[in-house]
Design a protein around this motif. Structure first.
Motif, PDB file in Angstrom:
ATOM      1  N   ARG A 189      96.671  -5.901 -18.681  1.00  0.00           N
ATOM      2  CA  ARG A 189      96.616  -4.650 -18.403  1.00  0.00           C
ATOM      3  C   ARG A 189      97.995  -4.175 -17.923  1.00  0.00           C
ATOM      4  NH1 ARG A 189      90.501  -3.018 -16.416  1.00  0.00           N
ATOM      5  NH2 ARG A 189      89.606  -3.424 -18.440  1.00  0.00           N
ATOM      6  N   GLN A 190      98.506  -4.978 -16.980  1.00  0.00           N
ATOM      7  CA  GLN A 190      99.799  -4.547 -16.282  1.00  0.00           C
ATOM      8  C   GLN A 190     101.161  -4.606 -17.501  1.00  0.00           C
ATOM      9  OE1 GLN A 190     100.183  -7.110 -12.976  1.00  0.00           O
ATOM     10  NE2 GLN A 190      98.778  -5.966 -11.913  1.00  0.00           N
ATOM     11  N   ASP A 223      93.807  -8.503 -15.839  1.00  0.00           N
ATOM     12  CA  ASP A 223      94.575  -7.614 -14.842  1.00  0.00           C
ATOM     13  C   ASP A 223      95.913  -7.547 -15.313  1.00  0.00           C
ATOM     14  OD1 ASP A 223      92.457  -6.605 -13.866  1.00  0.00           O
ATOM     15  OD2 ASP A 223      92.477  -7.918 -11.908  1.00  0.00           O
ATOM     16  N   TRP A 265      89.139 -12.532 -14.969  1.00  0.00           N
ATOM     17  CA  TRP A 265      89.585 -11.478 -14.553  1.00  0.00           C
ATOM     18  C   TRP A 265      91.055 -11.293 -14.156  1.00  0.00           C
ATOM     19  CZ3 TRP A 265      86.862  -7.068 -13.880  1.00  0.00           C
ATOM     20  CH2 TRP A 265      85.457  -7.084 -14.269  1.00  0.00           C
TER      21      TRP A 265
END
Length: 147
Positions: free
Chosen positions: A38-39, A35, A31
């Protein structure tokens, strides 16, 4: 050393607990990695709306990819997509063209080419190499004429 049923049950319980902890932390790491990725990612919508970057470009080499240049070698018609290569190949002596045809288009081995011409494998390699050098020189001449 005999293991009791309770001890076997304890070992199994401990192993299962260990596996659950490992899987739990692996999921947490996955996870976090997702994340972070994605940033850092930028969406295509942002690129197309804000900066107007085209998705593709055309190069002078790909202007007309469907154009074909037929060349006849060893009685066989070979269709090339490069006009420069077709012209350079046509300007080579007949024997050099045959050797290039046999090696690259006919998929003959060096040994088989040598046997066709009554020579050894190393002599066939020498003829292939010299034909490629001549082809390279012809293409350089054509390239400099265009510039």
């Amino acid at each position: 050393m005999a293991c009791t049923e309770a001890y076997k049950e304890h070992i199994e319980y401990t192993f299962n607990a260990f596996c659950r902890v490992v899987i739990h932390y692996a999921a947490i790491n996955a996870w976090r990695d997702r994340d972070k990725r994605r940033q850092r990612e930028i969406s295509f919508e942002y690129l197309t709306e804000e900066k107007f970057y085209p998705f593709s470009t055309t190069d002078k080499y790909f202007i007309d990819p469907c154009k074909q240049y037929p060349v006849t070698i060893c009685g066989q018609r070979v269709i090339l997509t490069s006009g420069e290569l077709a012209e350079a190949l046509s300007s080579l002596p007949e024997k050099k063209r045959e050797i290039i045809y046999l090696y690259f288009f006919g998929r003959y081995t060096q040994q088989e080419i040598g046997e066709l011409y009554g020579r050894c494998r190393s002599t066939a390699w020498h003829h292939i190499h010299s034909a490629l050098q001549m082809l390279h020189e012809e293409m350089e001449v054509l390239f400099h004429e265009e510039s």
